[in-house]
Design a protein around this motif. Structure first.
Motif, short mmCIF file in Angstrom:
data_model
loop_
_atom_site.label_atom_id
_atom_site.label_comp_id
_atom_site.label_asym_id
_atom_site.label_seq_id
_atom_site.Cartn_x
_atom_site.Cartn_y
_atom_site.Cartn_z
N GLY A 76 44.60 51.91 42.71
CA GLY A 76 45.35 50.77 42.20
C GLY A 76 44.78 49.43 42.60
N LEU A 80 39.49 44.84 42.18
CA LEU A 80 40.26 43.70 41.67
C LEU A 80 39.58 42.39 42.07
CD1 LEU A 80 43.88 44.89 42.40
CD2 LEU A 80 42.76 44.71 40.19
N ASN A 83 40.88 36.68 43.94
CA ASN A 83 41.99 35.73 44.03
C ASN A 83 43.35 36.36 43.78
OD1 ASN A 83 41.51 36.28 41.43
ND2 ASN A 83 41.53 34.18 40.67
N ILE A 84 43.41 37.68 43.73
CA ILE A 84 44.69 38.37 43.57
C ILE A 84 45.50 38.24 44.86
CG2 ILE A 84 45.67 40.73 43.48
CD1 ILE A 84 44.87 39.99 40.76
N ILE A 85 46.80 38.01 44.73
CA ILE A 85 47.68 38.08 45.90
C ILE A 85 48.18 39.52 45.99
CG2 ILE A 85 49.92 37.37 46.82
CD1 ILE A 85 49.48 34.64 45.54
N SER A 86 47.94 40.15 47.12
CA SER A 86 48.35 41.54 47.24
C SER A 86 49.66 41.67 48.02
CB SER A 86 47.27 42.37 47.94
OG SER A 86 47.78 43.67 48.14
N LEU A 87 50.69 42.12 47.33
CA LEU A 87 51.93 42.52 48.01
C LEU A 87 51.95 44.05 48.06
CD1 LEU A 87 54.43 40.08 46.23
CD2 LEU A 87 53.11 39.71 48.32
N SER A 88 50.76 44.65 47.98
CA SER A 88 50.66 46.09 47.73
C SER A 88 50.32 46.92 48.96
CB SER A 88 49.64 46.32 46.62
OG SER A 88 49.35 47.67 46.48
N THR A 89 49.10 46.81 49.45
CA THR A 89 48.68 47.77 50.47
C THR A 89 49.08 47.34 51.88
OG1 THR A 89 46.53 46.70 50.38
CG2 THR A 89 46.75 48.81 49.25
N TYR B 471 54.31 46.17 36.34
CA TYR B 471 53.11 46.20 37.19
C TYR B 471 51.94 45.45 36.53
CZ TYR B 471 48.90 48.20 39.33
OH TYR B 471 47.69 48.35 39.93
N LEU B 475 50.18 41.90 37.53
CA LEU B 475 48.76 41.91 37.91
C LEU B 475 47.98 40.91 37.06
CD1 LEU B 475 46.71 43.20 39.77
CD2 LEU B 475 46.37 45.01 38.09
N GLY B 478 48.23 37.72 38.48
CA GLY B 478 47.58 37.51 39.77
C GLY B 478 48.31 38.08 40.98
N VAL B 479 49.27 38.98 40.77
CA VAL B 479 49.93 39.57 41.94
C VAL B 479 49.95 41.10 41.83
CG1 VAL B 479 52.28 39.24 41.03
CG2 VAL B 479 51.94 39.51 43.48
N LEU B 480 49.54 41.73 42.91
CA LEU B 480 49.44 43.20 42.93
C LEU B 480 50.61 43.78 43.73
CD1 LEU B 480 47.56 45.75 42.41
CD2 LEU B 480 46.66 45.33 44.69
N CYS B 481 51.40 44.65 43.09
CA CYS B 481 52.50 45.35 43.78
C CYS B 481 52.21 46.85 43.71
CB CYS B 481 53.83 45.08 43.11
SG CYS B 481 54.20 43.33 42.95
#
Lengths: 552, 552
Positions: A76, A80, A83-89, B471, B475, B478-481
């Motif tokens: 997932g 990427l 500049n992505i903000i990750s609220l993921s890993t 999702y 994405l 610009g935001v990854l969940c």
């Protein structure tokens, strides 16, 4: 002594060997969230233009490998943009690591030569030339910093190290097909275990040399995988024996799936010390092609081939199976354990891309990746400090060091075990690589052999008793040897008819040894860990033990 | 700043917490060929006098664990006296390692507090207090040197680190039985995989929380092991659901072996963020006793419990399963990944000795041991630089840092997702530990729901489509969940009769979700890797995405 080092690509002080076309310099790599890398990024155009491997790898996969899927979380977030903000890993911020800075002081590549001359770290702790590489938590201009090295990494390995290894593999092996890939492992034992799980189901059989690495025997057993010994001669596994086993498989082992993997240690073999010559490798590959086998090339001693000339080291050593097989049926395992340090727990695997993807999936669901610290120090050493030329220089001088120790040990063997009455009891082959000497002890002169045969014990039990008597006596006197039986692969019982024929003969069931007249035991001797004085002392003790036991 | 450090045992500057009786100081440890160590060497007399664990571990072993034997070479050289000459193991002399010296500069334990105050390594690269620990190739007077750290080590882990961890475990968990043992792992994912292989056969089933670590789902599948979801409430897995599954097992799953392991993440659960209160842990243990289960306690977030008072941190955090279970049926996994750095690939496992021996045998035939360099740096940091008190201080301030970030994130959630029209769509629970918030999105107001139901798609397909729409849209902006579906454990189909009943109802087959009126999707949000400004920015983007999709 600290010398400024190039941070952007390979160290520039030892660049004498590789022509520019061997790799593609892609400059500084991006530091992304979960970088996806591939050897393809770093291969030369010539390499990429070679034909693709033709083996259908998917056909070889085990049930487990077919069921395994790469990590959903990693899939997932792979590739990427930055500049992505990750609220993921659940990846802690490197700001929370308590590691601020590190300095690593490496010895220069001439260490091997110094050791050969008898200068050891103990005898001359400050006498070596050294260089120090430093790393800080955040170094935007560096290829790697603590923040990257100590974060969750990519299961293939840090991309800068993959870049280095791609060039190294191109330089040394130049695989004859284009779509090979490399990934890091946590060492050859782990890679071997993953290989068996990815390419064999419980109940399957794997072909091995009749004497092989004890770890391989121990790894296979709990997985329910049988090992089929291939007869060996002085050049390694016999192609004729391998072909015979496979050609008569359906008759000998009715109902059992035909083996699809040959596991071999081609250089300085563990335990016999044998190095397969080029012709033997080609002959084995021919059998592998004929019977559609994969070849698992476990080669930790490859770089310990004793130098034969002063020419560039990589140009003089025997080609690997990886270098020889055009169809891509070789899975090659390299390790830092014998050439840098075993505690790094770091190796690498080279094979067709489909194979490597299966290992990456295994890593995602297990070890994840080798220690980031081990990757960091290896990159700093090989890429930024030594460069490719320096690594070659190191390996050559390390191999010289082992050659020197081997010569001394073989000389002592001749003097202590090969002359006088022990001369008819002990024998061994000379070696061209690695760290092992395979001592054969003929039991024909064993004084209590007749007493033993008057008991109801089997020949095999008697043999193991004699082996243990020698082992225990030597240990009591202060010298530890490895029992040959640790490395013996017992033959799988054949079909009922073949079995009856076997039982009516005087042959031992293991197939290694002929009748009791030829009763032998083996010990694996190594000169790797002790200095030369202690090796000689150890051999003197062993000789004394044998003289007493054999009443000579 | 470099401060002289005690090399012989625990760092002496932060010794404020542990009473002297919690451990036995055995002084400097011997450096032998292949040291055999055990937590027993370092336990206090009080610990050793506790009753032994009563669970019959051997009964739980898988076929694979029963077939596995420890390495013959290692068994052959274990525990031998120092003056033995070894011609046995292929262990290179440390003189041949190209590593001369290393310096590690650590931050002081107050880093967490600094981070809480908004001081980051980036914003203030030199503002932290630091201390440097050095290590040379050969240091006869030191507990560990490069020669030891980078040689082949013992599969349990370096003995000095085992000494430190024995005291640490005594201090924090004080297991209520005497014969517990600790060994290092290469991380919890690897330890989980080894657990499944050691304690479950293909075809077996393991009990898990209905939402669980995606890696656990992915590890089990290729091993042929089924996961059985246990219903959860705000306190974690429900004892009644667990008991019902086990009590009706023979009826629901005729012919399938009854599960013998519960896998649970008790603190800051991944993905729901739930921390099981003491009463829940005791109730779960009661069911485990009644049904003779082992409990696999995967607890990487244990030390990220948000502090409730200024009292000594270890005295205020919720007791672990290890601390609560007198019979020894808990296998506890700790990791350095969330509290030091994930790239170390280093964790530890605490369980009855028989359990730990099975892991050591697995390690011998696989990863061997965690990187010696990771062990070296961890020992230098925890034992020689921080000591036990310093480690506690570090963990408390790190937990405060996460608490601070959690509070900010929850505040932003309330403001951005919990008010206005989104307030009826989004909900989440507050958290008391860790790094995860479990966002529930009700699909009842999804505008194209009726259109979707007019297709032939299943409710589950519709649900996954809505999840993917959110999702992908987030994405793109610009935001990854992390999708909640990564963490959902599908129910194992029950027996034919139970199945028919299920099909006639409107319930979804996964058992998580009731009818379509209650159609929900989840996202796992974390504030671990981004700074607070970016977390808020990410939540704003997510809120905007949801408003657009839900046409609010």
């Amino acid at each position: 002594m600290s010398i400024p080092i190039s941070r952007h690509h390979e160290g520039d002080t030892h660049q004498k060997v590789q022509p520019r076309t061997l790799y593609r310099d892609v400059g500084m790599l991006q530091k992304s969230l979960a970088p996806v890398t591939s050897a393809d990024q770093f291969k030369s155009p010539e390499m990429l233009n070679k034909p693709r491997a033709s083996v259908e790898i998917y056909n070889f996969f085990s049930h487990e490998a077919r069921l395994r899927q790469p990590s959903s979380l990693k899939a997932g977030s792979a590739g990427l943009p930055l500049n992505i903000i990750s609220l993921s890993t659940g990846r802690p911020s490197p700001d929370t690591y308590p590691f601020h800075a590190m300095d690593f002081t490496f010895t220069d590549p001439q260490l091997g030569a110094a050791l050969e001359a008898g200068v050891t770290a103990k005898s001359c702790p400050t006498g070596f030339q050294t260089r120090t590489a430093s790393v800080a938590r955040n170094e935007p201009a560096a290829a790697i910093d603590i923040a990257i090295a100590l974060s969750y990494g990519y299961s293939q390995g840090h991309e800068q190290l993959i870049q280095y290894l791609t060039t190294h593999i191109s330089l040394v092996h130049s695989p004859p097909y284009s779509d090979w890939e490399v990934c890091l492992t946590v060492g050859n034992t782990s890679a071997l275990e993953i290989t068996l799980r990815n390419f064999a189901n419980p109940g399957d059989s794997i072909l091995v040399e009749e004497y092989t690495y004890s770890g391989a025997i121990e790894v296979a057993r709990p997985l329910g995988i049988s090992l089929i010994p291939t007869q060996m001669d002085n050049c390694g596994p016999c192609p004729s024996s391998l072909d015979r086993t496979l050609s008569s498989w359906a008759v000998d082992y009715p109902g059992r799936p035909k083996p699809r993997i040959l596991y071999t240690i081609p250089t300085g073999q563990n335990p016999t010390g044998i190095t397969q010559p080029l012709e033997r490798r080609l002959a084995i590959l021919k059998v592998a092609e004929a019977h559609d086998l994969l070849v698992l090339e476990d080669d930790p001693y490859y770089y310990l081939q004793f130098p034969k000339s002063d020419d560039s080291y990589f140009s003089t050593i025997i080609p690997s199976y990886l270098a020889l097989c055009r169809t891509g049926r070789v899975i090659r395992l390299d390790s830092t354990s014998k050439i840098l340090a075993p505690g790094l727990r770091l190796g690498w695997l080279t094979a067709p891309k489909t194979v490597v993807e299966a290992y990456q999936a295994s890593h995602d669901l297990g070890v994840v990746h080798p220690s980031g610290l081990s990757q960091l120090v290896t990159f700093k050493l090989l890429s930024e400090t030594w460069g490719h030329g320096g690594f070659e220089e190191w390996l050559q001088s390390l191999a010289q060091h082992y050659q020197h120790k081997a010569n001394g040990t073989l000389h002592a063997c001749r003097k202590l075990l090969g002359t006088g009455p022990l001369g008819t009891v002990c024998s061994w082959s000379t070696i061209q690589a690695g760290m092992f000497i395979w001592l054969k002890i003929s039991c024909a002169q064993y004084p209590r052999l007749n007493d033993k045969f008057q008991t109801t014990k089997s020949i095999e039990t008697i043999r193991l008793e004699i082996e243990d008597e020698i082992y225990s006596n030597a240990l009591e006197r202060g010298v530890l040897c490895s029992k040959g039986s640790f490395f013996e692969v017992p033959a799988l019982p054949r079909s009922a008819r073949a079995k009856t024929e076997e039982q009516s003969s005087t042959e031992l069931s293991t197939g290694h040894r002929r009748g009791w007249q030829d009763l032998n035991v083996h010990f694996r001797l190594t000169f790797a860990s002790e200095d030369e004085t202690d090796v000689v002392k150890g051999l003197e003790t062993l000789a004394g033990t044998l003289k007493d036991i054999f009443e000579l």
